[in-house]
Design a protein around this motif. Sequence first.
Motif, PDB file in Angstrom:
ATOM      1  N   LEU A 269       0.817  -1.210   0.000  1.00 28.14           N
ATOM      2  CA  LEU A 269       0.000   0.000   0.000  1.00 28.14           C
ATOM      3  C   LEU A 269       0.853   1.263   0.000  1.00 28.14           C
ATOM      4  O   LEU A 269       0.645   2.158  -0.814  1.00 28.14           O
ATOM      5  N   VAL A 270       1.811   1.358   0.902  1.00 28.65           N
ATOM      6  CA  VAL A 270       2.558   2.603   1.055  1.00 28.65           C
ATOM      7  C   VAL A 270       3.927   2.577   0.400  1.00 28.65           C
ATOM      8  O   VAL A 270       4.582   3.610   0.297  1.00 28.65           O
ATOM      9  N   GLY A 271       4.385   1.404  -0.003  1.00 25.25           N
ATOM     10  CA  GLY A 271       5.691   1.312  -0.641  1.00 25.25           C
ATOM     11  C   GLY A 271       6.784   1.029   0.375  1.00 25.25           C
ATOM     12  O   GLY A 271       6.655   1.319   1.563  1.00 25.25           O
ATOM     13  N   ARG A 272       7.840   0.446  -0.122  1.00 27.39           N
ATOM     14  CA  ARG A 272       8.948   0.035   0.736  1.00 27.39           C
ATOM     15  C   ARG A 272       9.573   1.223   1.461  1.00 27.39           C
ATOM     16  O   ARG A 272       9.894   1.149   2.639  1.00 27.39           O
ATOM     17  N   ASN A 273       9.742   2.321   0.751  1.00 27.44           N
ATOM     18  CA  ASN A 273      10.396   3.483   1.345  1.00 27.44           C
ATOM     19  C   ASN A 273       9.602   3.992   2.546  1.00 27.44           C
ATOM     20  O   ASN A 273      10.151   4.225   3.615  1.00 27.44           O
ATOM     21  N   GLN A 274       8.296   4.183   2.386  1.00 33.88           N
ATOM     22  CA  GLN A 274       7.475   4.674   3.491  1.00 33.88           C
ATOM     23  C   GLN A 274       7.467   3.689   4.650  1.00 33.88           C
ATOM     24  O   GLN A 274       7.471   4.074   5.804  1.00 33.88           O
ATOM     25  N   TRP A 275       7.471   2.391   4.330  1.00 40.75           N
ATOM     26  CA  TRP A 275       7.486   1.370   5.369  1.00 40.75           C
ATOM     27  C   TRP A 275       8.781   1.474   6.169  1.00 40.75           C
ATOM     28  O   TRP A 275       8.770   1.435   7.396  1.00 40.75           O
ATOM     29  N   LEU A 276       9.924   1.628   5.471  1.00 41.85           N
ATOM     30  CA  LEU A 276      11.212   1.771   6.161  1.00 41.85           C
ATOM     31  C   LEU A 276      11.251   3.052   6.988  1.00 41.85           C
ATOM     32  O   LEU A 276      11.742   3.068   8.122  1.00 41.85           O
ATOM     33  N   LEU A 277      10.729   4.149   6.427  1.00 43.93           N
ATOM     34  CA  LEU A 277      10.704   5.408   7.175  1.00 43.93           C
ATOM     35  C   LEU A 277       9.826   5.273   8.414  1.00 43.93           C
ATOM     36  O   LEU A 277      10.162   5.783   9.485  1.00 43.93           O
ATOM     37  N   GLY A 278       8.706   4.592   8.272  1.00 38.79           N
ATOM     38  CA  GLY A 278       7.831   4.359   9.421  1.00 38.79           C
ATOM     39  C   GLY A 278       8.534   3.545  10.494  1.00 38.79           C
ATOM     40  O   GLY A 278       8.412   3.825  11.686  1.00 38.79           O
ATOM     41  N   ASN A 279       9.292   2.520  10.073  1.00 43.94           N
ATOM     42  CA  ASN A 279      10.052   1.728  11.040  1.00 43.94           C
ATOM     43  C   ASN A 279      11.090   2.586  11.744  1.00 43.94           C
ATOM     44  O   ASN A 279      11.310   2.447  12.950  1.00 43.94           O
ATOM     45  N   ASP A 280      11.764   3.470  10.996  1.00 44.07           N
ATOM     46  CA  ASP A 280      12.745   4.372  11.608  1.00 44.07           C
ATOM     47  C   ASP A 280      12.083   5.258  12.659  1.00 44.07           C
ATOM     48  O   ASP A 280      12.626   5.473  13.741  1.00 44.07           O
ATOM     49  N   GLU A 281      10.898   5.785  12.328  1.00 45.04           N
ATOM     50  CA  GLU A 281      10.188   6.635  13.283  1.00 45.04           C
ATOM     51  C   GLU A 281       9.821   5.850  14.539  1.00 45.04           C
ATOM     52  O   GLU A 281       9.948   6.361  15.653  1.00 45.04           O
ATOM     53  N   LEU A 282       9.389   4.595  14.355  1.00 45.87           N
ATOM     54  CA  LEU A 282       9.059   3.769  15.515  1.00 45.87           C
ATOM     55  C   LEU A 282      10.296   3.514  16.369  1.00 45.87           C
ATOM     56  O   LEU A 282      10.235   3.544  17.600  1.00 45.87           O
ATOM     57  N   GLU A 283      11.436   3.269  15.718  1.00 43.85           N
ATOM     58  CA  GLU A 283      12.680   3.051  16.458  1.00 43.85           C
ATOM     59  C   GLU A 283      13.078   4.316  17.227  1.00 43.85           C
ATOM     60  O   GLU A 283      13.543   4.235  18.363  1.00 43.85           O
ATOM     61  N   GLN A 284      12.897   5.478  16.611  1.00 40.06           N
ATOM     62  CA  GLN A 284      13.218   6.732  17.299  1.00 40.06           C
ATOM     63  C   GLN A 284      12.271   6.950  18.482  1.00 40.06           C
ATOM     64  O   GLN A 284      12.708   7.393  19.557  1.00 40.06           O
ATOM     65  N   ASP A 285      10.993   6.633  18.300  1.00 39.06           N
ATOM     66  CA  ASP A 285      10.039   6.741  19.405  1.00 39.06           C
ATOM     67  C   ASP A 285      10.430   5.802  20.542  1.00 39.06           C
ATOM     68  O   ASP A 285      10.387   6.180  21.720  1.00 39.06           O
ATOM     69  N   LEU A 286      10.807   4.570  20.192  1.00 39.48           N
ATOM     70  CA  LEU A 286      11.222   3.606  21.206  1.00 39.48           C
ATOM     71  C   LEU A 286      12.455   4.112  21.946  1.00 39.48           C
ATOM     72  O   LEU A 286      12.524   4.029  23.179  1.00 39.48           O
ATOM     73  N   LYS A 287      13.420   4.671  21.212  1.00 33.13           N
ATOM     74  CA  LYS A 287      14.633   5.196  21.847  1.00 33.13           C
ATOM     75  C   LYS A 287      14.283   6.325  22.821  1.00 33.13           C
ATOM     76  O   LYS A 287      14.796   6.379  23.937  1.00 33.13           O
ATOM     77  N   ARG A 288      13.379   7.230  22.384  1.00 29.96           N
ATOM     78  CA  ARG A 288      12.955   8.326  23.259  1.00 29.96           C
ATOM     79  C   ARG A 288      12.279   7.792  24.523  1.00 29.96           C
ATOM     80  O   ARG A 288      12.540   8.260  25.630  1.00 29.96           O
ATOM     81  N   LEU A 289      11.423   6.786  24.354  1.00 37.32           N
ATOM     82  CA  LEU A 289      10.737   6.209  25.508  1.00 37.32           C
ATOM     83  C   LEU A 289      11.720   5.525  26.449  1.00 37.32           C
ATOM     84  O   LEU A 289      11.603   5.640  27.677  1.00 37.32           O
ATOM     85  N   GLU A 290      12.700   4.811  25.878  1.00 35.28           N
ATOM     86  CA  GLU A 290      13.707   4.162  26.720  1.00 35.28           C
ATOM     87  C   GLU A 290      14.515   5.204  27.490  1.00 35.28           C
ATOM     88  O   GLU A 290      14.842   4.995  28.666  1.00 35.28           O
ATOM     89  N   GLU A 291      14.845   6.322  26.845  1.00 32.81           N
ATOM     90  CA  GLU A 291      15.564   7.394  27.531  1.00 32.81           C
ATOM     91  C   GLU A 291      14.710   7.983  28.661  1.00 32.81           C
ATOM     92  O   GLU A 291      15.217   8.275  29.743  1.00 32.81           O
ATOM     93  N   ASP A 292      13.400   8.156  28.397  1.00 34.05           N
ATOM     94  CA  ASP A 292      12.497   8.669  29.435  1.00 34.05           C
ATOM     95  C   ASP A 292      12.439   7.716  30.622  1.00 34.05           C
ATOM     96  O   ASP A 292      12.474   8.147  31.777  1.00 34.05           O
ATOM     97  N   VAL A 293      12.352   6.410  30.339  1.00 34.27           N
ATOM     98  CA  VAL A 293      12.293   5.418  31.417  1.00 34.27           C
ATOM     99  C   VAL A 293      13.590   5.450  32.222  1.00 34.27           C
ATOM    100  O   VAL A 293      13.560   5.442  33.457  1.00 34.27           O
TER     101      VAL A 293
END
Length: 169
Positions: A126-150
């Motif tokens: 649906l969104v293409g490989r590039n958008q899927w990879l970018l979405g994964n990067d955003e999720l990884e950045q969100d996870l990193k931010r949450l881990e830093e907050d914890v």
Amino acid sequence: MTARDRWIDRLDELHTAPEPSPELRSEVEGQIRQDLARHPPPKTGLHPSIPPLPEFKFTPLMEDAITRVSQANGDVSAIRGIDLSRYTSLDFEADDPAEQQENLRKAYVALGYTQIRKDNLDLISLVGRNQWLLGNDELEQDLKRLEEDVLREQNEAATIARREKGVHV
């Protein structure tokens, strides 16, 4: 009740819930605006792991596969996917209730895996490989931010605990 049924019921509850009050709506919209201001907008360029695409032509084997799938008209036997029997051995004729329960558990795991895999493949289509990879990067950045907050909260809690015990920080 299955997990899917519970989610469907929850979605039905959300769709039939009464409209929030204007005060609550404006408060939530303000929180959303603040959250959007704190986080950068999503990336739109190519993901670094994607090289520029060269001109290409399908191989004859790939053209045959595309033709076979396009002519299948819903006949899934023309499309060969992953054979889960290679990875799970389910004995549907088992007499032992414990073995039947274990087979049922394995079947649910296999079903869950294939549903998640299908959802991800549909998303990529649906969104293409590039958008899927970018979405994964955003999720990884969100996870990193949450881990830093914890970690920050854990350090703060440890500091408070040491102060309460009279240990100087």
